[in-house]
Design a protein around this motif. Structure first.
Motif, PDB file in Angstrom:
ATOM      1  N   ALA A 267       5.234  -7.134 -33.930  1.00 49.68           N
ATOM      2  CA  ALA A 267       6.545  -6.705 -33.439  1.00 49.68           C
ATOM      3  C   ALA A 267       6.398  -5.601 -32.392  1.00 49.68           C
ATOM      4  O   ALA A 267       7.048  -5.639 -31.349  1.00 49.68           O
ATOM      5  N   LEU A 268       5.547  -4.617 -32.653  1.00 51.15           N
ATOM      6  CA  LEU A 268       5.346  -3.535 -31.680  1.00 51.15           C
ATOM      7  C   LEU A 268       4.832  -4.064 -30.350  1.00 51.15           C
ATOM      8  O   LEU A 268       5.271  -3.627 -29.281  1.00 51.15           O
ATOM      9  N   ALA A 269       3.898  -5.002 -30.408  1.00 54.45           N
ATOM     10  CA  ALA A 269       3.347  -5.573 -29.172  1.00 54.45           C
ATOM     11  C   ALA A 269       4.429  -6.291 -28.373  1.00 54.45           C
ATOM     12  O   ALA A 269       4.486  -6.171 -27.143  1.00 54.45           O
ATOM     13  N   VAL A 270       5.298  -7.019 -29.044  1.00 59.48           N
ATOM     14  CA  VAL A 270       6.386  -7.734 -28.359  1.00 59.48           C
ATOM     15  C   VAL A 270       7.414  -6.745 -27.813  1.00 59.48           C
ATOM     16  O   VAL A 270       7.865  -6.870 -26.671  1.00 59.48           O
ATOM     17  N   LEU A 271       7.793  -5.754 -28.619  1.00 62.25           N
ATOM     18  CA  LEU A 271       8.778  -4.765 -28.172  1.00 62.25           C
ATOM     19  C   LEU A 271       8.313  -4.040 -26.915  1.00 62.25           C
ATOM     20  O   LEU A 271       9.117  -3.750 -26.024  1.00 62.25           O
TER      21      LEU A 271
ATOM     22  N   VAL B  87      11.305  -9.000 -38.164  1.00 62.67           N
ATOM     23  CA  VAL B  87      10.021  -9.261 -38.815  1.00 62.67           C
ATOM     24  C   VAL B  87      10.314  -9.988 -40.115  1.00 62.67           C
ATOM     25  O   VAL B  87      11.050  -9.482 -40.966  1.00 62.67           O
ATOM     26  N   SER B  88       9.763 -11.193 -40.238  1.00 65.47           N
ATOM     27  CA  SER B  88       9.995 -12.013 -41.423  1.00 65.47           C
ATOM     28  C   SER B  88       8.794 -12.916 -41.632  1.00 65.47           C
ATOM     29  O   SER B  88       8.509 -13.763 -40.785  1.00 65.47           O
ATOM     30  N   PHE B  89       8.102 -12.743 -42.756  1.00 61.17           N
ATOM     31  CA  PHE B  89       6.940 -13.603 -42.984  1.00 61.17           C
ATOM     32  C   PHE B  89       7.360 -15.028 -43.320  1.00 61.17           C
ATOM     33  O   PHE B  89       6.557 -15.942 -43.245  1.00 61.17           O
ATOM     34  N   THR B  90       8.643 -15.265 -43.648  1.00 61.75           N
ATOM     35  CA  THR B  90       9.124 -16.622 -43.910  1.00 61.75           C
ATOM     36  C   THR B  90       9.754 -17.251 -42.675  1.00 61.75           C
ATOM     37  O   THR B  90      10.030 -18.443 -42.666  1.00 61.75           O
ATOM     38  N   GLY B  91      10.024 -16.430 -41.642  1.00 62.74           N
ATOM     39  CA  GLY B  91      10.687 -16.936 -40.446  1.00 62.74           C
ATOM     40  C   GLY B  91      12.199 -16.905 -40.530  1.00 62.74           C
ATOM     41  O   GLY B  91      12.891 -17.273 -39.587  1.00 62.74           O
ATOM     42  N   ASN B  92      12.743 -16.458 -41.658  1.00 65.18           N
ATOM     43  CA  ASN B  92      14.191 -16.383 -41.832  1.00 65.18           C
ATOM     44  C   ASN B  92      14.752 -15.282 -40.936  1.00 65.18           C
ATOM     45  O   ASN B  92      14.385 -14.119 -41.082  1.00 65.18           O
ATOM     46  N   PRO B  93      15.664 -15.612 -40.016  1.00 66.27           N
ATOM     47  CA  PRO B  93      16.184 -14.602 -39.096  1.00 66.27           C
ATOM     48  C   PRO B  93      17.353 -13.793 -39.668  1.00 66.27           C
ATOM     49  O   PRO B  93      17.941 -12.989 -38.960  1.00 66.27           O
ATOM     50  N   PHE B  94      17.705 -13.993 -40.907  1.00 66.67           N
ATOM     51  CA  PHE B  94      18.831 -13.286 -41.517  1.00 66.67           C
ATOM     52  C   PHE B  94      18.296 -12.343 -42.567  1.00 66.67           C
ATOM     53  O   PHE B  94      17.489 -12.730 -43.411  1.00 66.67           O
ATOM     54  N   GLY B  95      18.714 -11.072 -42.507  1.00 65.22           N
ATOM     55  CA  GLY B  95      18.201 -10.105 -43.457  1.00 65.22           C
ATOM     56  C   GLY B  95      19.256  -9.125 -43.926  1.00 65.22           C
ATOM     57  O   GLY B  95      20.456  -9.319 -43.701  1.00 65.22           O
TER      58      GLY B  95
ATOM     59  N   ARG C 118      22.527 -10.565 -32.254  1.00 64.51           N
ATOM     60  CA  ARG C 118      21.819 -11.724 -31.698  1.00 64.51           C
ATOM     61  C   ARG C 118      20.334 -11.606 -32.018  1.00 64.51           C
ATOM     62  O   ARG C 118      19.649 -10.727 -31.506  1.00 64.51           O
ATOM     63  N   ILE C 119      19.847 -12.500 -32.850  1.00 63.66           N
ATOM     64  CA  ILE C 119      18.416 -12.548 -33.154  1.00 63.66           C
ATOM     65  C   ILE C 119      17.762 -13.436 -32.104  1.00 63.66           C
ATOM     66  O   ILE C 119      18.060 -14.619 -31.997  1.00 63.66           O
ATOM     67  N   ALA C 120      16.872 -12.854 -31.324  1.00 61.71           N
ATOM     68  CA  ALA C 120      16.204 -13.601 -30.268  1.00 61.71           C
ATOM     69  C   ALA C 120      14.844 -14.124 -30.712  1.00 61.71           C
ATOM     70  O   ALA C 120      14.360 -15.126 -30.201  1.00 61.71           O
ATOM     71  N   LEU C 121      14.219 -13.421 -31.685  1.00 63.08           N
ATOM     72  CA  LEU C 121      12.852 -13.776 -32.056  1.00 63.08           C
ATOM     73  C   LEU C 121      12.542 -13.263 -33.459  1.00 63.08           C
ATOM     74  O   LEU C 121      12.977 -12.174 -33.827  1.00 63.08           O
ATOM     75  N   THR C 122      11.798 -14.045 -34.223  1.00 61.47           N
ATOM     76  CA  THR C 122      11.229 -13.562 -35.482  1.00 61.47           C
ATOM     77  C   THR C 122       9.713 -13.598 -35.339  1.00 61.47           C
ATOM     78  O   THR C 122       9.156 -14.488 -34.691  1.00 61.47           O
ATOM     79  N   VAL C 123       9.063 -12.607 -35.914  1.00 61.96           N
ATOM     80  CA  VAL C 123       7.597 -12.549 -35.931  1.00 61.96           C
ATOM     81  C   VAL C 123       7.155 -12.233 -37.358  1.00 61.96           C
ATOM     82  O   VAL C 123       7.918 -11.672 -38.142  1.00 61.96           O
ATOM     83  N   PRO C 124       5.904 -12.566 -37.706  1.00 55.51           N
ATOM     84  CA  PRO C 124       5.464 -12.407 -39.095  1.00 55.51           C
ATOM     85  C   PRO C 124       4.916 -11.038 -39.480  1.00 55.51           C
ATOM     86  O   PRO C 124       4.621 -10.802 -40.638  1.00 55.51           O
TER      87      PRO C 124
END
Length: 177
Positions: free
Chosen positions: A94-98, A61-69, A83-89
């Motif tokens: 995130a719960l819906a995708v999971l 979960v990243s409101f900037t889209g940055n996959p590194f945290g 392995r980061i497969a997806l970022t969401v805002p």
């Protein structure tokens, strides 16, 4: 994070934050930690090891889209990557995708406790030493000159304090009130 914010474009933000510039007023609402969330029946639930964790596909979960945290920083210090497969805002997205995938994600414990069941999402404690973070209400000093914004800022803090007090009371004390 705050370099990107224009205090003319916001009144109050409720965010996990580190240091905040002096032009903002900050109140810590509560401390939080993370759990690893996944759909019910996910293989990670039965084998929550660090090795298995690093082999999973992750949602961030990243409101900037940055996959590194911060988790990636922790893992890098241990010589591990993920392995980061997806970022969401947002956490709700995130719960819906999971619920519909084999992805896993580190999400705030309280958020998962409140919303995961309706998505069929479950959680485990992380197999790594994730740090706690503080959820803070942040407002530009200039915004607090508006009495309505100042009132809302106070309400946020008061609501969190009241909920924390309610949770501290025993079930018998709660039923009498």
């Amino acid at each position: 994070m705050f370099a990107e914010l224009d205090e003319r474009a916001m009144d109050i933000a409720v965010i996990p934050s580190g240091p905040v510039p002096a032009r903002f007023h900050v109140r810590t609402l509560y401390a939080e930690d993370f759990v690893i969330a996944m759909r019910a029946g996910h293989p990670f639930f039965m084998q929550p090891t660090l090795e298995h964790y690093s082999k999973m596909r992750h949602l961030v979960v990243s409101f900037t889209g940055n996959p590194f945290g911060f988790i990636d920083e922790f893992l890098a210090n241990e010589g591990i990557s993920r392995r980061i497969a997806l970022t969401v805002p947002s956490f709700m997205f995130a719960l819906a995708v999971l619920a519909e995938t084999d992805l896993i994600s580190a999400l705030p414990r309280r958020f998962v406790a409140m919303h995961a069941a309706r998505f069929g999402v479950v959680a485990r404690d992380p197999p790594l030493g994730l740090t706690r973070f503080h959820l803070r209400a942040v407002a530009p000093e200039v915004a607090l000159m508006d009495t309505g914004v100042a009132w809302l800022f106070d309400i946020l803090e008061g609501t969190v304090a009241a909920e924390q007090n309610r949770r501290r009371r025993s079930p018998a004390q709660r039923s009498r009130s």
